[in-house]
Design a protein around this motif. Structure first.
Motif, mmCIF file in Angstrom:
data_model
loop_
_atom_site.group_PDB
_atom_site.id
_atom_site.type_symbol
_atom_site.label_atom_id
_atom_site.label_comp_id
_atom_site.label_asym_id
_atom_site.label_seq_id
_atom_site.Cartn_x
_atom_site.Cartn_y
_atom_site.Cartn_z
ATOM 1 N N ALA A 1 11.797 -2.461 1.763
ATOM 2 C CA ALA A 1 11.727 -2.563 1.091
ATOM 3 C C ALA A 1 10.947 -4.131 0.641
ATOM 4 N N LYS A 2 12.060 -4.925 1.202
ATOM 5 C CA LYS A 2 12.617 -6.524 1.878
ATOM 6 C C LYS A 2 11.013 -7.224 0.963
ATOM 7 N N GLY A 3 11.433 -8.491 0.877
ATOM 8 C CA GLY A 3 9.303 -8.855 -0.150
ATOM 9 C C GLY A 3 8.285 -8.508 -0.785
ATOM 10 N N LEU A 4 9.392 -6.925 -0.933
ATOM 11 C CA LEU A 4 7.899 -6.836 -1.580
ATOM 12 C C LEU A 4 7.786 -6.827 -3.220
ATOM 13 N N LEU A 5 9.044 -6.267 -3.485
ATOM 14 C CA LEU A 5 9.097 -5.948 -5.403
ATOM 15 C C LEU A 5 8.912 -6.727 -5.961
ATOM 16 N N PRO A 6 8.800 -6.551 -7.463
ATOM 17 C CA PRO A 6 8.439 -7.789 -8.111
ATOM 18 C C PRO A 6 9.501 -8.062 -9.413
ATOM 19 N N LEU A 7 9.745 -8.939 -10.171
ATOM 20 C CA LEU A 7 10.674 -9.447 -10.778
ATOM 21 C C LEU A 7 10.040 -8.313 -11.947
ATOM 22 N N PRO A 8 11.772 -7.972 -12.364
ATOM 23 C CA PRO A 8 11.433 -6.955 -14.026
ATOM 24 C C PRO A 8 10.435 -7.429 -15.524
ATOM 25 N N VAL A 9 10.263 -8.525 -14.862
ATOM 26 C CA VAL A 9 10.235 -9.083 -16.329
ATOM 27 C C VAL A 9 9.833 -10.820 -15.880
ATOM 28 N N ASN A 10 8.353 -11.345 -16.635
ATOM 29 C CA ASN A 10 7.942 -12.492 -16.831
ATOM 30 C C ASN A 10 9.283 -13.867 -17.492
ATOM 31 N N GLY B 1 0.665 -1.379 0.109
ATOM 32 C CA GLY B 1 0.172 -0.008 -0.097
ATOM 33 C C GLY B 1 0.725 1.574 -0.064
ATOM 34 N N ALA B 2 1.910 1.173 0.534
ATOM 35 C CA ALA B 2 2.820 2.250 0.636
ATOM 36 C C ALA B 2 3.224 3.020 -0.895
ATOM 37 N N PHE B 3 2.749 2.097 -1.500
ATOM 38 C CA PHE B 3 4.120 2.538 -3.182
ATOM 39 C C PHE B 3 2.693 2.319 -4.011
ATOM 40 N N LYS B 4 1.930 2.999 -3.652
ATOM 41 C CA LYS B 4 0.008 3.494 -3.933
ATOM 42 C C LYS B 4 0.079 4.853 -5.075
ATOM 43 N N ASP B 5 0.906 5.750 -4.226
ATOM 44 C CA ASP B 5 0.641 6.887 -4.909
ATOM 45 C C ASP B 5 1.343 7.461 -6.022
ATOM 46 N N ARG B 6 0.456 7.502 -7.116
ATOM 47 C CA ARG B 6 1.853 7.564 -8.070
ATOM 48 C C ARG B 6 1.606 8.465 -8.346
ATOM 49 N N SER B 7 1.628 9.830 -7.402
ATOM 50 C CA SER B 7 2.503 11.159 -8.137
ATOM 51 C C SER B 7 3.812 11.700 -7.658
ATOM 52 N N ARG B 8 4.331 10.735 -6.410
ATOM 53 C CA ARG B 8 5.620 10.512 -5.826
ATOM 54 C C ARG B 8 6.401 10.685 -6.614
ATOM 55 N N THR B 9 7.532 11.745 -6.648
ATOM 56 C CA THR B 9 8.499 11.991 -6.947
ATOM 57 C C THR B 9 9.460 11.673 -6.239
ATOM 58 N N THR B 10 9.819 11.135 -5.540
ATOM 59 C CA THR B 10 11.278 10.497 -4.238
ATOM 60 C C THR B 10 10.114 8.903 -4.149
ATOM 61 N N PRO B 11 10.763 8.121 -3.906
ATOM 62 C CA PRO B 11 10.576 6.177 -2.879
ATOM 63 C C PRO B 11 9.800 6.880 -2.551
ATOM 64 N N ALA B 12 9.142 5.337 -2.478
ATOM 65 C CA ALA B 12 7.548 5.348 -1.075
ATOM 66 C C ALA B 12 8.237 5.502 -0.416
ATOM 67 N N ILE B 13 9.382 4.327 0.309
ATOM 68 C CA ILE B 13 10.361 3.515 1.004
ATOM 69 C C ILE B 13 11.149 3.604 1.123
ATOM 70 N N ALA B 14 12.045 3.581 1.880
ATOM 71 C CA ALA B 14 13.781 2.709 1.517
ATOM 72 C C ALA B 14 14.192 1.555 1.484
ATOM 73 N N PHE B 15 14.618 2.125 0.254
ATOM 74 C CA PHE B 15 14.922 0.186 -0.194
ATOM 75 C C PHE B 15 15.653 -0.572 0.690
ATOM 76 N N ALA B 16 16.218 -0.524 1.632
ATOM 77 C CA ALA B 16 15.978 -1.369 2.596
ATOM 78 C C ALA B 16 15.118 -1.838 3.182
ATOM 79 N N TRP C 1 14.565 -9.355 -1.315
ATOM 80 C CA TRP C 1 13.476 -8.496 -2.089
ATOM 81 C C TRP C 1 12.870 -8.383 -2.689
ATOM 82 N N TRP C 2 12.800 -9.390 -2.949
ATOM 83 C CA TRP C 2 11.852 -10.343 -4.100
ATOM 84 C C TRP C 2 10.450 -10.474 -3.151
ATOM 85 N N ALA C 3 9.741 -10.379 -4.290
ATOM 86 C CA ALA C 3 8.003 -11.126 -3.387
ATOM 87 C C ALA C 3 7.978 -11.990 -3.644
#
Length: 460
Positions: free
Chosen positions: A319-328, A302-317, A449-451
């Motif tokens: 974001a563990k367990g939340l990031l999607p792989l960049p390609v199928n 839910g922290a990533f839902k703001d599509r108008s942000r111009t800075t990272p939603a949360i600190a990269f450290a 980091w990967w979901a």
């Protein structure tokens, strides 16, 4: 009586013909007669076009014109829709991320459908082989049914459905002896399964065609949205072309990735600004993360839902367990394993489909976008807090240096073969995406980091 019938059936074209419905009694003889007749007949010197053929061509031309008109109307509608977005960054980001997510979702559906089709086709081939190997048994059963029912058996076999119906009818006759009935039931069961398989295959092929049409439509839309995003970005960066050319020139002066990152963030104006913004954003994100930790609030998608942000939603450290792989795709090499050329893998390698969509795994600023040595097309994101994300192996990158991108935003497209030299020798037949995470210049394991599953992936 059995031997003559068997001989007749076998001579009539059973040998070499599929039991699945491509052969009938006498097909071989009939085919030979037709071939002889065609050979003997003199070829006409001029071929007259029949009125039906002319009408058919006119209909095909009309259908082509209708498709072209439909495509033009769709393009005009899409252009008007994108124009209406204007300079609204939030709406454009929303459209980009949602459309990219749709493309990747349909790509997954297509992969799954193709896998199911392979399994169904394999099962159909097994059924063909099984029935093929039991031709003599089928002939004997049908010949016996002919005697029992005192009627001519169906042509063997015009379609599996014909033989199946004949066997079911014959089993209702009280004259069928138990042994013959059992053999007939077994053959009927196999034919019934074959009919069902064919229906499933036809359904899967129809769905696959629909999905492919949809992904093509979504890709057209995505291309238009990306073009609009880059047009807006170019209007903000007047010296964009010069910056990009300078970045390529600087990349030729360094020999390794760490040197490239340092060179970009030190010498290139847009990359240096991006690095400054990343450092400031990291300080703010870390302060927020500390406050959340004190309040026992854990970051989630839910922290990533703001599509108008111009800075990272949360600190990269955080974001563990939340990031999607960049390609199928399928992971073919993992962090710490062999890189295929005698070294150790510093990132992960994902085998993808040709032309697959590549999206950003995290929020960050683009500090490099272009070719680099053996990596092919390389994209480097500064995610803040000393973290950098490197993505390589794409055919085309669609973002510029200095640009801030959101998690799940489309940034590149895969080609048709591997672009990374270390992978090219062993996986030349398919495109491979290489992903590497770095902390303060040192490669780290991206695994944490990967979901874990689809529901936990960030959608931007």
């Amino acid at each position: 009586m059995r031997a003559p019938v068997l001989n007749l059936l076998l001579i009539a074209g059973l040998t070499g013909a599929s039991v699945l419905g491509t052969s009938v009694l006498g097909a071989g003889v009939l085919g030979a007669s037709l071939a002889q007749a065609q050979t003997a007949a003199p070829a006409p010197q001029t071929a007259a076009v029949s009125p039906d053929a002319i009408k058919q061509r006119e209909q095909e031309l009309e259908a082509a014109r209708a498709r072209q008109k439909s495509a033009e109307e769709a393009q005009a509608k899409l252009k008007a829709e994108i124009t209406s977005l204007g300079q609204d960054r939030t709406q454009l980001n929303q459209q980009l991320i949602d459309t990219a997510a749709n493309v990747r979702a349909v790509e997954t559906k297509i992969d799954e459908a193709e896998a199911r089709l392979r399994a169904l086709n394999g099962r159909e081939q097994q059924m063909r082989s099984s029935l093929d190997s039991r031709r003599a048994d089928i002939v004997e059963v049908l010949a016996a049914l002919q005697r029992a029912g005192r009627r001519t058996p169906p042509a063997l076999l015009v379609r599996p459905e014909d033989a199946l119906q004949s066997l079911r009818t014959a089993m209702l006759l009280g004259a069928v002896v138990p042994e013959l009935r059992g053999r007939a039931e077994k053959i009927a069961s196999e034919l019934g399964e074959l009919v069902s398989l064919r229906k499933n295959i036809a359904g899967e092929r129809d769905q696959l065609a629909t999905d492919r049409d949809k992904v093509r439509s979504d890709q057209t839309r995505l291309t238009a949205l990306v073009d609009e995003r880059q047009r807006q970005q170019s209007s903000r960066e007047k010296d964009l072309d010069a910056e990009n050319s300078r970045a390529i020139a600087l990349s030729r002066q360094v020999g390794d990735l760490q040197g490239l990152i340092a060179k970009m963030e030190q010498d290139l104006q847009s990359a240096a600004k991006a690095a400054e913004k990343a450092a400031e954003a990291a300080r703010q994100a870390e302060a927020k993360a500390a406050a959340n930790a004190a309040a026992n609030v854990k970051p989630g998608p839910g922290a990533f839902k703001d599509r108008s942000r111009t800075t990272p939603a949360i600190a990269f450290a955080s974001a563990k367990g939340l990031l999607p792989l960049p390609v199928n795709g399928n992971k073919i090499r993992d962090f710490g394993g062999s890189d295929g050329v005698g070294g150790v893998q510093k990132g992960i390698s994902l085998a993808s489909k040709p032309g697959a969509q590549v999206t950003t795994p995290c929020d960050g600023w683009v500090v490099y976008a272009g070719p680099f040595r053996s990596y092919g097309q390389l994209l480097i994101l500064n995610a803040g807090g000393g973290y950098h994300v490197l993505i390589a192996g794409m055919e085309r990158i669609s973002v510029n240096i200095g640009q801030f991108v959101l998690t799940g935003e489309p940034v590149a497209t895969m080609g048709s073969t591997s672009q990374v030299a270390s992978i090219l020798a062993t996986n030349a037949s398919q495109p491979v995406l290489y992903v590497e995470f770095r902390k303060d210049g040192t490669p780290i394991d991206p695994g944490p980091w990967w979901a874990i599953n689809e529901g936990e992936k960030v959608r931007g």
